[in-house]
Design a protein around this motif. Structure first.
Motif, short mmCIF file in Angstrom:
data_model
loop_
_atom_site.label_atom_id
_atom_site.label_comp_id
_atom_site.label_asym_id
_atom_site.label_seq_id
_atom_site.Cartn_x
_atom_site.Cartn_y
_atom_site.Cartn_z
N GLY A 143 0.84 -1.19 0.00
CA GLY A 143 0.00 0.00 0.00
C GLY A 143 0.88 1.24 0.00
O GLY A 143 1.96 1.25 0.59
N LEU A 165 0.49 9.90 3.19
CA LEU A 165 -0.67 9.15 3.62
C LEU A 165 -0.49 8.69 5.06
O LEU A 165 0.63 8.38 5.49
CB LEU A 165 -0.90 7.93 2.72
N ARG A 167 -1.68 5.96 6.43
CA ARG A 167 -1.51 4.51 6.55
C ARG A 167 -1.40 3.94 5.14
O ARG A 167 -1.80 4.59 4.17
CB ARG A 167 -2.70 3.88 7.29
N SER A 169 -2.22 2.42 1.74
CA SER A 169 -3.54 2.49 1.11
C SER A 169 -3.44 2.14 -0.37
O SER A 169 -2.48 2.49 -1.05
CB SER A 169 -4.14 3.89 1.27
N ASP A 171 -6.73 2.52 -1.85
CA ASP A 171 -8.11 2.95 -2.06
C ASP A 171 -8.14 3.92 -3.25
O ASP A 171 -7.67 5.06 -3.14
CB ASP A 171 -8.63 3.63 -0.80
N ASN A 174 -10.19 7.39 -2.59
CA ASN A 174 -9.54 8.34 -1.68
C ASN A 174 -8.27 8.92 -2.32
O ASN A 174 -8.01 10.13 -2.24
CB ASN A 174 -9.21 7.65 -0.36
N LEU A 205 0.51 -4.14 3.02
CA LEU A 205 -0.90 -3.83 3.28
C LEU A 205 -1.60 -5.10 3.72
O LEU A 205 -1.77 -6.04 2.95
CB LEU A 205 -1.57 -3.26 2.02
N LYS A 222 -11.21 5.71 9.97
CA LYS A 222 -10.87 5.86 8.56
C LYS A 222 -11.21 7.25 8.05
O LYS A 222 -10.43 7.87 7.31
CB LYS A 222 -11.61 4.79 7.75
N GLN A 226 -8.59 10.07 6.61
CA GLN A 226 -8.72 10.71 5.30
C GLN A 226 -8.83 12.22 5.42
O GLN A 226 -8.32 12.95 4.56
CB GLN A 226 -9.93 10.13 4.58
#
Length: 392
Positions: A143, A165, A167, A169, A171, A174, A205, A222, A226
């Motif tokens: 990630g 970031l 963590r 990720s 996604d 996002n 990840l 979460k 973000q």
């Protein structure tokens, strides 16, 4: 500007020893290996410091002197590692090298025949590049921890945007929203001839399991993560900070501000325990009931800290009982022009200053409550007798 020395030898151990200890670059053939190693110090065998120190005390300074000793006597006195290192350097034992696996950089780029300057076209390109980057991350089970976007122009310096970031990720929604936030401060000017996305920082990840009873808390964490990421992209580095507990007995030094990072929640929760923060097991001195007592009692307690802590303590005037005792207990104090009679006082809790920083003052802290139920954290400096308020 870095100095380097080169050695070529039949074994890894010999090459390491010659490169580290030989006076000039050396190439050694197998038939000259023993003669080349003999004058080198014993530390060139990559043995631990204790064994090297013991050999020095015994007067064994070189590898040649060590090899002349009876082999059967070495393991009993120095352990098995010494004999293993000798045999590896001499080629009697294999020492395979572990190669560093090459990892291709995680990046994607798109070059254009001309230039593009429309926001819709740039966002479409970023979406395609992000899809390529996420596929590379997925193949490695990684990630992204930071994404770098580079907008290249033919006639101007490139524009770089860093997206940290909280963590790891992958996604896509996002990450694309973060890229759009970064794009808000990018001025296209005469347009861009190329756009490049790269992931210089990444981490493994792991799959997250949504707990039956804790799904709302996970969703809230979460969303907060973000939000922090969007604020950092919009406002820049060093703008969204978070206090973290550090090891210090001085209250005003027991925390520091760092970049907000929800990915370090476990570290934060571990540091928030009294045992980690140094708040527990501080010695609390109980003043004897009379000056003639044989000695003061000591106890260990977990001492709570005030909700509102002043970074700079405020000096106050305090009356103690008995009035002629420099270590008397506070019975009233004047703060901001208001007299506060002390109804209850717990302490003293003694905290010494940081001698290595030049602060040798010792503080005696009292958790006090006035007649109206308001609580104040006050302390007396033992060396000067002055009183200060540090928390409420």
């Amino acid at each position: 500007g870095l100095p380097a020395r080169l050695a070529i030898a039949p074994t890894v151990g010999a090459a390491w020893a010659l490169a580290r200890c030989a006076k000039e670059p050396t190439i050694i053939s197998p038939d000259r290996l023993a003669d080349a190693l003999a004058p080198l110090p014993t530390g060139a065998l990559r043995i631990d410091a204790d064994a090297s120190q013991m050999l020095h005390h015994l007067g064994i300074e070189t590898i040649g002197q060590l090899i002349d000793l009876p082999r059967e006597a070495l393991p009993a006195r120095f352990g098995s590692e010494l004999l293993m290192r000798i045999d590896q350097a001499m080629g009697r034992l294999p020492e395979p090298l572990k190669p560093l696996a090459y990892q291709a950089p995680i990046e994607a780029a798109m070059e254009f025949d001309g230039t593009i300057d429309s926001l819709e076209a740039i966002e479409w390109v970023l979406g395609q590049l992000l899809k390529d980057v996420l596929q590379q991350l997925a193949r490695r089970g990684l990630g992204a921890r930071r994404i770098d976007a580079r907008f290249i122009s033919r006639y101007a310096p490139p524009i770089e945007k860093l997206i940290p970031l909280s963590r790891p990720s992958r996604d896509p929604v996002n990450l694309f929203n973060l890229l759009r936030c970064a794009l808000e401060t990018v001025k296209a000017g005469e347009g861009f001839s190329a756009i490049r996305l790269s992931v210089p920082l990444f981490d493994r990840l792991a799959d997250e399991q949504i707990h039956l009873m804790g799904s709302e808390q996970q969703a809230a964490q979460k969303e907060l993560s973000q939000l922090i990421e969007r604020l950092r992209v919009r406002l820049g580095e060093g703008t969204v900070l978070q206090p973290r507990l550090v090891e210090s007995h001085l209250p005003e030094k027991a925390f520091e501000l760092r970049e907000a990072d929800q990915g370090a929640a476990e570290e934060k929760s571990a540091l928030s325990t009294p045992e980690r923060s140094g708040a527990a097991k501080r010695k609390v001195r109980k003043k004897p009931e009379s000056p003639r007592s044989a000695g003061s009692e000591t106890s260990y307690a977990k001492n709570p800290r005030p909700l509102h802590l002043l970074q700079t303590p405020i000096e106050v005037r305090v009356m103690v009982s008995p009035s002629d005792d420099r270590e008397g207990r506070p019975i009233s104090f004047m703060h901001e022009g208001v007299l506060h009679p002390v109804a209850h006082a717990v302490g003293p809790e003694r905290i010494a200053g940081r001698w290595w920083a030049g602060h040798h003052k010792t503080r005696d802290y009292f958790d006090t409550q006035d007649s109206q139920g308001r609580r104040f954290w006050i302390f007396r400096v033992v060396q000067t007798g002055k009183w200060y308020v540090q928390g409420f």
